[in-house]
Scaffold this active site. Structure first.
Site, PDB file in Angstrom:
ATOM      1  N   ARG A 189     -65.995 -12.840 -11.113  1.00 35.41           N
ATOM      2  CA  ARG A 189     -65.893 -11.461 -10.616  1.00 35.41           C
ATOM      3  C   ARG A 189     -67.085 -10.630 -11.066  1.00 35.41           C
ATOM      4  O   ARG A 189     -67.581  -9.784 -10.319  1.00 35.41           O
ATOM      5  CB  ARG A 189     -64.582 -10.809 -11.073  1.00 35.41           C
ATOM      6  CG  ARG A 189     -63.368 -11.293 -10.314  1.00 35.41           C
ATOM      7  CD  ARG A 189     -62.171 -10.368 -10.513  1.00 35.41           C
ATOM      8  NE  ARG A 189     -61.836 -10.170 -11.913  1.00 35.41           N
ATOM      9  CZ  ARG A 189     -61.158 -11.038 -12.659  1.00 35.41           C
ATOM     10  NH1 ARG A 189     -60.749 -12.182 -12.139  1.00 35.41           N
ATOM     11  NH2 ARG A 189     -60.877 -10.784 -13.919  1.00 35.41           N
TER      12      ARG A 189
ATOM     13  N   GLU B 246     -69.699 -15.078 -20.506  1.00 37.59           N
ATOM     14  CA  GLU B 246     -68.725 -14.351 -21.321  1.00 37.59           C
ATOM     15  C   GLU B 246     -67.772 -15.330 -21.994  1.00 37.59           C
ATOM     16  O   GLU B 246     -67.618 -16.466 -21.551  1.00 37.59           O
ATOM     17  CB  GLU B 246     -67.924 -13.349 -20.472  1.00 37.59           C
ATOM     18  CG  GLU B 246     -68.672 -12.072 -20.170  1.00 37.59           C
ATOM     19  CD  GLU B 246     -67.740 -10.901 -19.926  1.00 37.59           C
ATOM     20  OE1 GLU B 246     -66.540 -11.136 -19.698  1.00 37.59           O
ATOM     21  OE2 GLU B 246     -68.210  -9.759 -19.964  1.00 37.59           O
ATOM     22  N   SER B 247     -67.125 -14.844 -23.041  1.00 36.65           N
ATOM     23  CA  SER B 247     -66.202 -15.681 -23.806  1.00 36.65           C
ATOM     24  C   SER B 247     -64.761 -15.417 -23.407  1.00 36.65           C
ATOM     25  O   SER B 247     -64.408 -14.318 -22.975  1.00 36.65           O
ATOM     26  CB  SER B 247     -66.371 -15.400 -25.299  1.00 36.65           C
ATOM     27  OG  SER B 247     -66.106 -14.031 -25.566  1.00 36.65           O
ATOM     28  N   HIS B 248     -63.933 -16.445 -23.560  1.00 32.66           N
ATOM     29  CA  HIS B 248     -62.478 -16.292 -23.482  1.00 32.66           C
ATOM     30  C   HIS B 248     -61.882 -17.168 -24.573  1.00 32.66           C
ATOM     31  O   HIS B 248     -61.073 -18.059 -24.327  1.00 32.66           O
ATOM     32  CB  HIS B 248     -61.954 -16.652 -22.095  1.00 32.66           C
ATOM     33  CG  HIS B 248     -61.068 -15.588 -21.522  1.00 32.66           C
ATOM     34  ND1 HIS B 248     -59.934 -15.839 -20.806  1.00 32.66           N
ATOM     35  CD2 HIS B 248     -61.146 -14.231 -21.600  1.00 32.66           C
ATOM     36  CE1 HIS B 248     -59.360 -14.703 -20.450  1.00 32.66           C
ATOM     37  NE2 HIS B 248     -60.076 -13.708 -20.916  1.00 32.66           N
ATOM     38  N   ASN B 249     -62.303 -16.876 -25.800  1.00 34.18           N
ATOM     39  CA  ASN B 249     -62.007 -17.750 -26.930  1.00 34.18           C
ATOM     40  C   ASN B 249     -60.564 -17.653 -27.409  1.00 34.18           C
ATOM     41  O   ASN B 249     -59.828 -18.644 -27.443  1.00 34.18           O
ATOM     42  CB  ASN B 249     -62.950 -17.426 -28.095  1.00 34.18           C
ATOM     43  CG  ASN B 249     -64.406 -17.555 -27.715  1.00 34.18           C
ATOM     44  OD1 ASN B 249     -64.743 -18.287 -26.790  1.00 34.18           O
ATOM     45  ND2 ASN B 249     -65.279 -16.848 -28.422  1.00 34.18           N
ATOM     46  N   HIS B 250     -60.165 -16.457 -27.817  1.00 37.31           N
ATOM     47  CA  HIS B 250     -58.818 -16.286 -28.351  1.00 37.31           C
ATOM     48  C   HIS B 250     -57.744 -16.664 -27.323  1.00 37.31           C
ATOM     49  O   HIS B 250     -56.799 -17.389 -27.648  1.00 37.31           O
ATOM     50  CB  HIS B 250     -58.613 -14.847 -28.835  1.00 37.31           C
ATOM     51  CG  HIS B 250     -59.280 -14.547 -30.142  1.00 37.31           C
ATOM     52  ND1 HIS B 250     -60.523 -15.042 -30.475  1.00 37.31           N
ATOM     53  CD2 HIS B 250     -58.885 -13.790 -31.196  1.00 37.31           C
ATOM     54  CE1 HIS B 250     -60.849 -14.601 -31.683  1.00 37.31           C
ATOM     55  NE2 HIS B 250     -59.872 -13.836 -32.144  1.00 37.31           N
TER      56      HIS B 250
ATOM     57  N   TYR C 204     -68.669  -2.991 -28.578  1.00 40.54           N
ATOM     58  CA  TYR C 204     -69.787  -3.608 -29.303  1.00 40.54           C
ATOM     59  C   TYR C 204     -70.165  -2.786 -30.542  1.00 40.54           C
ATOM     60  O   TYR C 204     -71.338  -2.690 -30.904  1.00 40.54           O
ATOM     61  CB  TYR C 204     -71.005  -3.772 -28.382  1.00 40.54           C
ATOM     62  CG  TYR C 204     -70.778  -4.716 -27.234  1.00 40.54           C
ATOM     63  CD1 TYR C 204     -70.939  -6.073 -27.398  1.00 40.54           C
ATOM     64  CD2 TYR C 204     -70.376  -4.253 -25.978  1.00 40.54           C
ATOM     65  CE1 TYR C 204     -70.730  -6.961 -26.352  1.00 40.54           C
ATOM     66  CE2 TYR C 204     -70.153  -5.121 -24.925  1.00 40.54           C
ATOM     67  CZ  TYR C 204     -70.335  -6.478 -25.121  1.00 40.54           C
ATOM     68  OH  TYR C 204     -70.110  -7.354 -24.089  1.00 40.54           O
TER      69      TYR C 204
ATOM     70  N   HIS D 253     -64.412  -5.789 -28.562  1.00 38.80           N
ATOM     71  CA  HIS D 253     -64.688  -6.511 -27.327  1.00 38.80           C
ATOM     72  C   HIS D 253     -65.328  -5.616 -26.278  1.00 38.80           C
ATOM     73  O   HIS D 253     -66.149  -6.071 -25.482  1.00 38.80           O
ATOM     74  CB  HIS D 253     -63.375  -7.105 -26.788  1.00 38.80           C
ATOM     75  CG  HIS D 253     -63.554  -8.105 -25.705  1.00 38.80           C
ATOM     76  ND1 HIS D 253     -63.955  -9.399 -25.945  1.00 38.80           N
ATOM     77  CD2 HIS D 253     -63.385  -8.010 -24.360  1.00 38.80           C
ATOM     78  CE1 HIS D 253     -64.026 -10.057 -24.809  1.00 38.80           C
ATOM     79  NE2 HIS D 253     -63.678  -9.238 -23.830  1.00 38.80           N
TER      80      HIS D 253
ATOM     81  N   GLN E 294     -53.880 -13.591 -19.976  1.00 39.88           N
ATOM     82  CA  GLN E 294     -53.768 -13.319 -18.550  1.00 39.88           C
ATOM     83  C   GLN E 294     -53.439 -14.586 -17.778  1.00 39.88           C
ATOM     84  O   GLN E 294     -53.637 -15.693 -18.246  1.00 39.88           O
ATOM     85  CB  GLN E 294     -55.091 -12.741 -18.027  1.00 39.88           C
ATOM     86  CG  GLN E 294     -55.616 -11.566 -18.842  1.00 39.88           C
ATOM     87  CD  GLN E 294     -56.525 -11.975 -19.982  1.00 39.88           C
ATOM     88  OE1 GLN E 294     -56.466 -13.090 -20.488  1.00 39.88           O
ATOM     89  NE2 GLN E 294     -57.389 -11.063 -20.390  1.00 39.88           N
TER      90      GLN E 294
ATOM     91  N   ASP F 133     -65.424  -4.557 -11.784  1.00 42.95           N
ATOM     92  CA  ASP F 133     -64.370  -5.543 -12.028  1.00 42.95           C
ATOM     93  C   ASP F 133     -63.368  -4.991 -13.030  1.00 42.95           C
ATOM     94  O   ASP F 133     -63.739  -4.337 -14.000  1.00 42.95           O
ATOM     95  CB  ASP F 133     -65.041  -6.818 -12.573  1.00 42.95           C
ATOM     96  CG  ASP F 133     -64.050  -7.751 -13.240  1.00 42.95           C
ATOM     97  OD1 ASP F 133     -62.959  -7.942 -12.693  1.00 42.95           O
ATOM     98  OD2 ASP F 133     -64.388  -8.289 -14.312  1.00 42.95           O
TER      99      ASP F 133
END
Length: 738
Positions: A116, A93-97, A52, A49, A240, A268
């Site tokens: 942010r 951006e992803s927040h998949n899981h 890369y 994450h 989070q 951030d």
């Protein structure tokens, strides 16, 4: 070093997502075994994450520059010049899981994180978009995930006070165990007042800003770099918890200290929290960083160095402060009710030193923490090219009207009003085009300039042919911006794939990136920011490759933007672009016949550019009254969407199909096409300009009546179409059959 930390064992190393050879690399790098805190820091910085490591060498092939690009990939967000001294700052951006484990908080903190990223650059956010991918409607978890994610997206954006102006929603069984939540944000800044993350100056104070640190989000970045299994629910503590009201205060305080000249660098605290933000600031500035964790504001007692360094508590920033401005900056943050604490300083040593209770808990080379992360050229194999489907081989007794009425109420094509009505899409008062069209349009300040934005990808194309699918995702975004009259300027990407350690999955990633790169070069549409999300699979089953493209364009005058709605009866309906009747990977084939097969439609980028340039010129010159690009569902679905949006039907000529099989003509998904309407007089000019530009143009019929009717076929009443279009999603979410 502390004597109370756990002993480093192979099991502990594996729990941190590090492979044995990567651990040996760490030992060789620092010349000893790491402490427990150092192991956590390495696991955060070297996971997929943050580093890369599987995609970096391929991402370098993307075009990232143009005369209007101020900042490309590598910062919190990309920045482009939009004229008049202003810049657009944006990223996706992803927040998949996290969103699969805890849908509301996962989606909420995804939105908060991307906001942010934007205001860290000195920009005030003015719009959000998203791209959401869910499992089959019949799957046991899908309804709950949709409800939680949509509520989370709306809950954060609405409370923070930024409009969510568009996006996309899809359903497919490949997402059953791994939904995707891709969040996009765009902000405005003065072009010469952009703030960056690289620290500068020795002995400069490093300041912690925002909310207090807690134990929520522990190991979130590492969790996001791992596959799921049946025990995914046990990872709930890694998700989070967001507070949009605190973030609003943080935004205002940050913009105020930026305006006062207090900020040298700012970052951030996103993935990997304090670790990643501190390391990146120091490494980018070729400086060392020393942190005293005793000075970090905490909301939980007895937090260890390990916990504090890996916490992903939200609404936090790290800043290198102009020393003479300390009192002024602190006063501003106290005024907004936020924490402000000097927690460290920059040093000339290029070491990352972390102290807790007077004990050095980590002492690491700061550049190598990022620069020496493993970079893999993983084995990859390309997907076999599927066969091209001959339209004549697809036979059906279904009438065109029956097929249209069947398609318009399917999960992917139906109205997503149930979703976007939960978002405040008009707050701030600058939304020109609301959700439901080809692209959102938001006025810049008082106008007349406006920005258009869209998120696009067709995963079924990418799975069948990753290279063509990657091209098509970019072309679709370019077309959607064009269809509202915007000049496409740049993209951000969100590359969602399965396990890159599998050669076939890595092949999907490599080939999709190659397709994206080719399309961006051909369309002069550079990539300025992005995100890679890998290991999106559960029990070994990967999602369809989903390289989401967020496109941004500019309109000189928002009052001239085009919309999809038919405006009046008696206008001519034209299709621009060639129709061959391409049925491979079409929704017609998939949703009406259960056949997910065939090669996807090829994308001719020269044709895309030619056709799109023509359409923008027609919009600019006021020659067309409505415009809609043709994508999922094909030509007849596009016409029906325009008719429903405007309340005027369409009389269509069956002879328009010519020698193409009728179902293929009306439902094929050939690329580079647009439906436009024009008055009878203007239609002649449109046709002449198309012929002059070498763009195929064909008259389909005229607007009018209360049905979409093809000569010789039963008409589809607008009321019937609208009921089917609007009914599926609210019925499903109320507990109806999926």
């Amino acid at each position: 070093m502390s004597q109370t930390e756990p002993k480093i064992t192979p099991e502990l190393i594996a729990q941190h997502g590090l492979k044995p050879d990567e651990y040996e690399r760490i030992v060789a790098l620092i010349g000893r075994a790491p402490t427990f805190t150092e192991l956590g820091i390495f696991s955060a910085m070297w996971n997929e994450h943050c580093s890369y490591k599987s995609s970096k060498i391929h991402l370098k092939t993307l075009p990232v520059s143009a005369p209007w690009v101020i900042q490309g990939p590598g910062e919190n967000a990309g920045v482009i010049d939009i004229g008049d001294g202003l810049a657009a700052v944006f990223k996706m951006e992803s927040h998949n899981h996290p969103s699969y484990i805890e849908p509301y908080q996962g989606a909420t903190t995804g939105v908060g994180g991307i906001l942010r990223d934007v205001f860290t650059m000195g920009a005030r956010p003015i719009a959000c978009l998203n791209s959401l991918s869910f499992g089959a409607p019949s799957h046991a978890k899908t309804r709950r995930l949709v409800a939680g994610v949509v509520a989370g997206v709306g809950g954060y954006g609405n409370s923070f006070g930024v409009p969510t102006v568009g996006g996309s929603v899809r359903f497919h069984k490949s997402y059953d165990g791994n939904n995707l939540v891709n969040a996009f944000a765009l902000g405005l800044a003065e072009a010469d007042k952009i703030f960056y993350a690289a620290a500068s100056g020795v002995g400069m104070p490093i300041v912690y800003l925002g909310s207090k640190t807690g134990r929520d989000g522990m190991g979130g970045a590492t969790m996001a770099s791992a596959e799921f299994d049946e025990d995914a629910e046990q990872k709930r503590p890694t998700v989070q918890v967001g507070d949009p009201f605190s973030e609003k205060l943080l935004l205002e305080a940050c913009l105020e200290i930026m305006a006062k000249g207090c900020v040298v660098a700012i970052q951030d605290m996103g993935a990997a929290g304090l670790t990643c933000s501190a390391v990146e600031m120091g490494a980018k500035g070729d400086l060392g960083v020393t942190l005293d964790l005793d000075k970090v504001p905490c909301r939980e007692t007895a937090m260890t160095a390990y916990e504090m360094m890996l916490s992903e508590s939200q609404e936090r920033m790290l800043m290198v402060l102009e020393p003479s401005k300390r009192d002024e900056a602190e006063a501003i943050f106290r005024k907004w009710g936020l924490d402000f604490a000097v927690v460290g300083e920059t040093t000339p040593t290029k070491r990352f030193i972390v102290e807790r209770n007077g004990v050095v808990m980590a002492d690491l080379p700061i550049k190598e923490l990022g620069d020496e992360a493993p970079v893999y050229d993983r084995p990859h194999v390309s997907t076999d090219k599927p066969a091209v489907i001959d339209p004549a081989s697809i036979t059906s007794e279904m009438t065109l009207a029956h097929a249209l009425e069947g398609l318009i109420g399917t999960p992917d094509l139906c109205s997503k009003r149930w979703v976007w009505e939960q978002y405040d899409h008009v707050i701030m008062g600058n939304t020109v085009q609301r959700p439901g069209g080809d692209a959102a349009v938001v006025r810049v300040l008082d106008g007349p300039k406006a920005l258009a934005m869209t998120t696009d990808v067709t995963p079924r194309y990418c799975e069948a042919d990753p290279f063509e699918g990657g091209k098509q995702a970019v072309a679709e975004a370019w077309r959607n911006l064009t269809a509202v009259g915007a000049r496409p300027l740049a993209v951000t990407d969100n590359l969602n794939f399965g396990n890159p350690e599998k050669p076939e999955i890595m092949g999907q990633l490599v080939d999709c990136i190659a397709g994206i790169a080719e399309a961006c070069r051909a369309l002069d549409f550079p990539v300025v920011s992005g995100n890679v999300s890998l290991y999106n699979e559960t029990n070994g089953r990967a999602i369809q490759p989903t390289p989401t493209i967020g496109g941004v364009g500019v309109l000189d005058d928002f009052s001239k933007s085009a919309t999809v709605a038919f405006k009046a009866a008696g206008e001519t309906i034209l299709v621009l672009g060639a129709t061959t009747g391409w049925l491979g990977q079409s929704l017609y084939l998939r949703d009406l016949f259960g056949r997910e097969e065939g090669a996807p439609p090829p994308v001719d980028l020269a044709v895309e550019k030619c056709n799109g340039d023509l359409v923008r010129g027609l919009i600019r010159d006021g020659l067309v009254t409505a415009v809609h690009d043709i994508s999922d569902g094909g030509l007849l679905v596009a016409v029906a969407e325009m008719a429903m949006a405007g309340g005027h039907g369409a009389h269509l000529d069956a002879a328009a199909a010519g020698g193409v099989q009728p179902h293929a003509f009306w439902f094929g998904e050939d690329q580079a096409r647009y439906v436009v309407t024009a008055t009878a007089a203007a239609a002649e000019i449109v046709s002449a300009r198309a012929r002059e530009a070498g763009v195929p143009v064909q008259k389909l019929g005229t607007t009018g009546g209360h049905a979409v009717a093809i000569s010789g076929d039963r008409p589809s009443q607008l009321q019937t179409l609208t009921e089917k279009f609007e009914r599926w999603l609210p019925t499903y979410m109320a507990g109806g059959a999926g």
